[in-house]
Design an enzyme around this catalytic site. Structure first.
Site, PDB file in Angstrom:
ATOM      1  N   GLY A  71       7.745   4.964  11.169  1.00 26.33           N
ATOM      2  CA  GLY A  71       7.590   3.569  10.773  1.00 26.33           C
ATOM      3  C   GLY A  71       6.123   3.201  10.782  1.00 26.33           C
ATOM      4  O   GLY A  71       5.276   4.005  11.169  1.00 26.33           O
ATOM      5  N   LYS A  72       5.836   1.988  10.350  1.00 24.99           N
ATOM      6  CA  LYS A  72       4.433   1.576  10.256  1.00 24.99           C
ATOM      7  C   LYS A  72       3.731   1.693  11.602  1.00 24.99           C
ATOM      8  O   LYS A  72       2.557   2.030  11.671  1.00 24.99           O
ATOM      9  CB  LYS A  72       4.328   0.159   9.723  1.00 24.99           C
ATOM     10  CG  LYS A  72       4.703   0.153   8.248  1.00 24.99           C
ATOM     11  CD  LYS A  72       4.234  -1.048   7.498  1.00 24.99           C
ATOM     12  CE  LYS A  72       4.476  -0.759   6.019  1.00 24.99           C
ATOM     13  NZ  LYS A  72       4.640  -1.876   5.182  1.00 24.99           N
ATOM     14  N   ARG A  73       4.461   1.416  12.667  1.00 27.97           N
ATOM     15  CA  ARG A  73       3.817   1.450  13.976  1.00 27.97           C
ATOM     16  C   ARG A  73       3.460   2.869  14.441  1.00 27.97           C
ATOM     17  O   ARG A  73       2.608   3.049  15.295  1.00 27.97           O
ATOM     18  CB  ARG A  73       4.703   0.764  15.020  1.00 27.97           C
ATOM     19  CG  ARG A  73       4.024  -0.492  15.536  1.00 27.97           C
ATOM     20  CD  ARG A  73       4.877  -1.230  16.530  1.00 27.97           C
ATOM     21  NE  ARG A  73       5.927  -1.995  15.874  1.00 27.97           N
ATOM     22  CZ  ARG A  73       7.183  -2.019  16.261  1.00 27.97           C
ATOM     23  NH1 ARG A  73       7.577  -1.308  17.281  1.00 27.97           N
ATOM     24  NH2 ARG A  73       8.069  -2.774  15.629  1.00 27.97           N
TER      25      ARG A  73
ATOM     26  N   TYR B 205       0.824  -1.205   0.000  1.00 25.03           N
ATOM     27  CA  TYR B 205       0.000   0.000   0.000  1.00 25.03           C
ATOM     28  C   TYR B 205       0.866   1.266   0.000  1.00 25.03           C
ATOM     29  O   TYR B 205       2.019   1.243   0.385  1.00 25.03           O
ATOM     30  CB  TYR B 205      -0.956  -0.002   1.184  1.00 25.03           C
ATOM     31  CG  TYR B 205      -0.300   0.020   2.544  1.00 25.03           C
ATOM     32  CD1 TYR B 205       0.297   1.176   3.018  1.00 25.03           C
ATOM     33  CD2 TYR B 205      -0.293  -1.107   3.360  1.00 25.03           C
ATOM     34  CE1 TYR B 205       0.884   1.221   4.263  1.00 25.03           C
ATOM     35  CE2 TYR B 205       0.299  -1.075   4.618  1.00 25.03           C
ATOM     36  CZ  TYR B 205       0.882   0.091   5.059  1.00 25.03           C
ATOM     37  OH  TYR B 205       1.479   0.141   6.286  1.00 25.03           O
TER      38      TYR B 205
END
Ligand code: GLU
Length: 497
Positions: free
Chosen positions: A255-257, A23
């Site tokens: 980051g993704k988190r 994504y």
């Protein structure tokens, strides 16, 4: 010719070149946004190019996801895989012939050669370099008589001029790197696909890209790109290196988190595309004045490479929420009503009491309390909306104000008589004048007389069944005269039962 003159004489072309490896997260959208705005501002061309040469990392559905995400935020392109254009195709996997053509040019110039080594041989070179405590450099092992390149071996660039690199970045100014940054890198892999290092340069050349807008992870490879521009005898484009988006603590890259999630998740959560646009525009850039709310058109008008920040901007979700609230305020009343309705749960939507007029009335109340659509869902889950559509259920003790002056002995009777008097006052108000200011005015002297809390609290409770809700006048206006009186009568019955 100086840089500015060159700039004036060439049509500005920028591109966004994502790899379809999953994504699109907000960092990617921010890159696209700056590249797009710069082209728009200068009546240039903005290209969407898909860099899909790493077939192992490709994730199905990514291209349509990228397209949907960019369109959601309002970024459109002049050329791209879905609409074509004069430089089609716009997917690298469909441009392999171009890369072969330029590979052949480099071979003919004596600047590219087939890599004859097996994995084991390369490993042994690497091991030896390690043992001798020197960096492994491929250029130390250039084959004297390389085989004719037949496409089955990797093709490497022969960097003849090993030197210190120096280049100019529109954001960071003069940048340099030492000789160690240069080594004979792979142009085309043994699977026939080109490396990013090679094909993006061929594409940028063929698509006449003038400005390369991307984040800082490509700085360390730039000396290699420069070597390739030189080998192909082409002019360097302008490098525009965006600062990274940092985590909220500002210490590491996002980051993704920390929220680097799918940009379409923000859409689902109810952020407006204009707010997301506004938010991203300000991570890494700021205008000359100190306005904080901006439309895409205004952004294009004032966007300037010189105002892109060198260091990373933090991702701050509270800021995004605030910006979203500001953009929600700019919607028309009708749009706000639609927005509120959209996020109501189906359980409420199917109630016959959910009428347009109630939605119309609760819209400002809801809008005042939320930052985004998901907050409406939460309000509904917490029971903060149901009472507009359904009679509340509560325990009669809750009708008593916590600092009530009513004496214990006859408390149910006393409170019911207060409420009866309130009902009497409300009955006198004409239906058309059943508006909060008017209701307040009519009730106020009675409330002062008996003690405000002892009538306003029970009224509010009778209308909403909740400790926390809007004031009873607002509730009464929204519910309307007959529903308000009916709910107050229910409370009276409950008290004297
Ligand atoms: N395909 C690269 C990426 O997704 C693009 C880098 C560039 O803009 O040159 O990071």
């Amino acid at each position: 010719m100086n840089r500015n003159m060159k700039k004036l004489s060439k049509k500005i072309v920028t591109r966004f070149a994502p790899s379809p490896t999953g994504y699109l997260h907000i960092g990617g959208v921010r890159t696209a946004l700056y590249a797009w705005a710069y082209a728009k501002k200068n009546n240039g061309t903005f290209i969407l190019r898909i860099e899909d040469t790493d077939k192992e990392r490709e994730v199905e559905g990514s291209i349509s996801h990228i397209i949907e995400s960019l369109k959601w935020i309002g970024i459109n392109w002049d050329e791209g895989p879905d609409i074509g254009g004069p430089n089609a195709p716009y997917k690298q996997s469909e441009r392999l012939d171009s890369y072969k053509k330029y590979a052949q040019i480099l071979i003919e110039k004596g600047l590219a050669y087939a890599d004859p080594y097996t994995q084991e041989e390369l490993e042994s070179f690497r091991k030896k370099a390690d043992e001798e405590k020197r960096p492994f450099l491929y250029r130390d092992h250039r084959p004297e008589n390389p085989p004719v390149w037949d496409g089955s071996q990797p093709l490497r660039l022969k960097i003849v001029d090993i030197k210190q690199s120096e280049w100019f970045d529109e954001v960071r100014g003069k940048l340099t790197a030492g000789e160690e940054a240069l080594d004979d890198f792979i142009l085309i892999k043994s699977d026939g696909y080109p490396t990013y290092n090679f094909c993006h340069i061929v594409d940028d050349l063929e698509m006449s890209v003038t400005h390369i807008v991307r984040t800082d992870e490509f700085i360390s490879s730039t000396p290699k790109f420069l070597a390739l521009y030189d080998a192909l005898g082409i002019e360097r484009p302008y490098f525009v290196t965006l600062p990274p988006i940092m985590a909220p603590d500002g210490k590491k890259k996002l980051g993704k988190r920390d929220g680097a999630k799918d940009v379409l998740d923000y859409k689902k959560e109810g952020y407006l595309p204009s707010a997301m646009f506004n938010f991203l525009a300000y991570i890494g850039w700021s205008p000359e004045d100190n306005r904080e709310i901006i439309t895409p058109e205004e952004f294009i008008g004032i966007f300037d490479l010189a105002r892109i920040h060198k260091s990373g901007g933090g991702f701050n979700i509270d800021k995004l929420d605030w910006i979203n609230r500001e953009h929600l305020k700019k919607l028309s009343y009708e749009e706000q009503e639609e927005y509120v309705f959209k996020y109501l749960p189906d359980s409420l939507k199917k109630l016959p009491t959910l009428t347009n007029s109630i939605i119309h009335s609760i819209t400002p109340i809801v809008m005042e309390r939320i930052s985004k659509g998901e907050d409406i869902v939460k309000m509904a889950e917490d029971g903060e909306l149901a009472y507009f559509f359904e009679k509340p259920i509560y325990d009669k003790e809750s009708l008593f104000f916590k600092s009530s002056k009513i004496s214990e002995s006859d408390k149910y009777k006393t409170l019911s008589s207060y409420l009866e008097h309130a009902v009497f006052i409300l009955t006198e108000i004409d239906e058309r004048s059943f508006l909060k200011e008017n209701i307040k005015e009519k009730l106020w002297s009675y409330a002062e007389e008996i003690g405000r809390g002892d009538i306003l609290w029970p009224m509010r409770y009778a209308l909403s069944g909740l400790d926390k809700s809007p004031d009873p006048f607002t509730l009464a206006e929204i519910l309307g005269k007959s529903e308000t009186i009916s709910r107050l009568n229910t409370a009276i019955e409950l008290l004297i039962k």
